[in-house]
Structure formats: C-alpha cells, structure tokens
Enzyme design. Structure first.
Site, short mmCIF file in Angstrom:
data_model
loop_
_atom_site.label_atom_id
_atom_site.label_comp_id
_atom_site.label_asym_id
_atom_site.label_seq_id
_atom_site.Cartn_x
_atom_site.Cartn_y
_atom_site.Cartn_z
N HIS A 321 -45.15 -39.64 -9.27
CA HIS A 321 -45.01 -37.90 -9.00
C HIS A 321 -44.47 -37.41 -10.17
CE1 HIS A 321 -44.39 -38.85 -4.64
NE2 HIS A 321 -44.82 -37.85 -4.51
N GLY A 322 -44.23 -38.08 -10.96
CA GLY A 322 -43.79 -37.33 -12.46
C GLY A 322 -43.70 -38.33 -13.61
#
Length: 337
Positions: A321-322
């Site tokens: 996600h990041g």
C-alpha cells in the site's frame, strides 16, 4: 486520466467505445482488440507519456518469459528470473527513496535521494503479470497471442487503480465473440454502476478530502473534537474513494462486455478483522492468498506456521500500500490481529 475527469467522460470514453464496436462491426475482431489496446496505452500515457515504454517493456518481458516457461525444461529458473525482475522493477520505483531514507536515519549517512517518480499503476500490472508467470509455471496459463496479452495487462478500467485481474478469468472474455457486439443490458448496468461510483467519488470522497487534509496538516495543535472529525473524515473519504473507483471500474468493464472481479464489498460492515480483509481490496487479498500465503504452506503445517504465514502476508499487504514505516507497522498490526 481520472475516471471522474471531463476529458475521460466526454471525450475518451465515448470515442473509445464507438471505435471499439465500430471496428469490430466493419473490419474484424482483431482490429477491434488493437483499437482497445492502443486506447489503453493512450489512457496510460495521458498521465505521463514517458512511462509508456516502461509499461510496454514490462508486458513484452513477461509475455516472453511466460512463453519460455512453457517451452523449456528450466521452468523454475525462468519463473524465478521473471518474478525477480518484476519485484526489482517495482522495488526500484516504489521503495528506493524509502530505503535510502531508512539507511540515512539508521547510519547517519547522507545519501542523496533520487526522488524517483512512481509510474502509475505499477503495483497492479506487476502483480497481475507475476501471477501470470506463476500460473504458466503451474501449467494453468492458456497460450494466447501477444495482442490479447497486451489487452489483459493494459485494459484501461483496471490499469491504474485495480482490481487485480486474473488471466484465467479474463483472457477467455477478450476473445469471446459476444464481447465484440453491443449489449444494451450490459451498457445499462455499466452506466448505472459508473454513475454510482462517480457520485461516491465526486460528491462524497472529494468533499471529505479538504476536511481531512486540513486536520492532518496541523496535527500538533488539534482539539479532541477536531481530531475525531479529521479521523472520521479520512476514514469515510478513503472508503468512498475506493468504493467509487471499484464500482466505476466494474461499470466501465461491463460497457465493453467484460466482467471485472468485485473488489470492494462493504468492509465497514465486517464482523471482525478477517471478515474485513475478505471485503476490502478483495482481489489483492485473493492474490496474496493464492500466490503467497498458500505457497508458503497456508494453514497446513500447524498453528505456529499458519500464524507466521498470515503475518508475512499482511506485512506484504501493508508494504504494497505504500513505502513507509507507517504502512509496515499497519501491516504488522493487521497480521497480529
């Protein structure tokens, strides 16, 4: 190009729709497929044309490696080679700055950050193609020509924000005769879903974003009430943004007679954290289960290893996600739950 932009709604979508079906009617299905592939590359290049060669190179590489896996006796070596290159490409663009920042903080060094711009959708097309290579190794990937494979990777409804699609379910749709003929029912349902998603994105998520951004920009001087307002605004902004994009993607696919997988199913109605991850980013959860959790052993090797496999899987989801320690810690927390 965003789904909610005027350029997409009033120019790109109607032109692409008309070109696809008119080409199929008056020329041939292959030409129609080529039109959709070119339109998808244009869609991607609208953001930054400099990364179109990267996308095309990734597609070409994975297609050739996939074919080689099916033709050689060294299947495992070709699979490892393909997956390593895919992961290295994703790692370079998405995690180089994060890695150097971490090294600088830990060692006190002062490495210059390259500030690499993350290519749009690279996580999606990397995971999509890595799954294709694994299935080719398992003997589960049907052989298709390069043009159809290009369509599989680039089809614009899923390219930049998902869902992650699987070749076993999508490739047969790309070559089915009914795909190339206008279906009024599919168009009606698709337009309805697209409109619902558009309302969620534009009228709800985008109006909550300024509230959340304002609160998070002054986190050191918030009152109790402001903190809760900011947290709830962000919570529902994220919910309706993701839900909206998921519905728009499915709606767009249906307009072209393609059934994309459901990616979002009211996760805030979940009864527990396991149920939540069966409802939130469903195709990512399925990908991690099929290509990471189960290959590591799943729940077949005792409770302790099952917990390990779940923890690693959620850690990967967090990192996906990041690029940041907050995402890693969030993934670890989800794994522990």
């Amino acid at each position: 190009m965003l789904f909610n932009s005027y350029a997409f709604i009033f120019v790109y979508l109607p032109v692409t729709f008309a070109a696809f079906f008119l080409t199929a009617k008056y020329i041939c299905n292959r030409a129609s497929t080529l039109v959709l592939v070119l339109a998808s590359f244009i869609f991607y290049g609208y953001w930054d044309v400099h990364y179109v060669p990267l996308l095309f190179a990734s597609i070409t590489f994975n297609y050739l490696v996939g074919r080689q896996i099916g033709l050689t006796n060294n299947q495992r070596l070709w699979l490892i080679f393909g997956v390593v290159v895919n992961v290295a490409l994703l790692g370079y663009f998405k995690y180089t700055d994060f890695f150097l920042i971490t090294v600088n903080n830990i060692s006190g060094s002062d490495f210059d950050l390259p500030h690499i711009i993350l290519p749009l959708g690279i996580s999606f097309f990397t995971f999509t193609q890595s799954a294709y290579l694994v299935d080719a190794y398992r003997g589960e990937a049907a052989k298709h020509d390069f043009l159809t494979y290009c369509e599989f990777v680039t089809i614009f409804p899923h390219l930049i924000a998902g869902p992650i699609i699987n070749h076993k379910k999508m490739l047969p749709q790309f070559i089915a005769e009914k795909t190339f003929h206008i279906n009024i029912e599919n168009i009606a349902i698709g337009l309805t879903l697209f409109a619902m998603g558009l309302v969620k994105k534009v009228m709800i998520a985008d109006n909550l974003a300024p509230i959340a951004n304002n609160v998070f920009s002054r986190a050191d001087s918030l009152t109790f009430l402001e903190s809760w307002v900011g947290a709830l605004a962000y919570t529902f902004q994220l919910y309706f943004d993701f839900s909206g994009y998921s519905e728009m993607a499915i709606g767009l696919g249906l307009m072209f007679n393609l059934k994309l997988p459901v990616n979002f199913n009211s996760p805030y109605q979940s009864k527990n954290i396991i149920d939540f991850w069966r409802r939130w980013h469903m195709t990512l959860g399925t990908w991690v289960k099929d290509y990471l959790y189960i290959p590591m052993g799943g729940n077949r090797q005792g409770e302790l290893k099952k917990m390990r496999n779940l923890f690693v899987s959620m850690l990967i989801i967090g990192l996906w996600h990041g690029a940041g320690w907050t995402f890693i810690l969030w993934g670890e927390f989800m794994g522990c739950c």
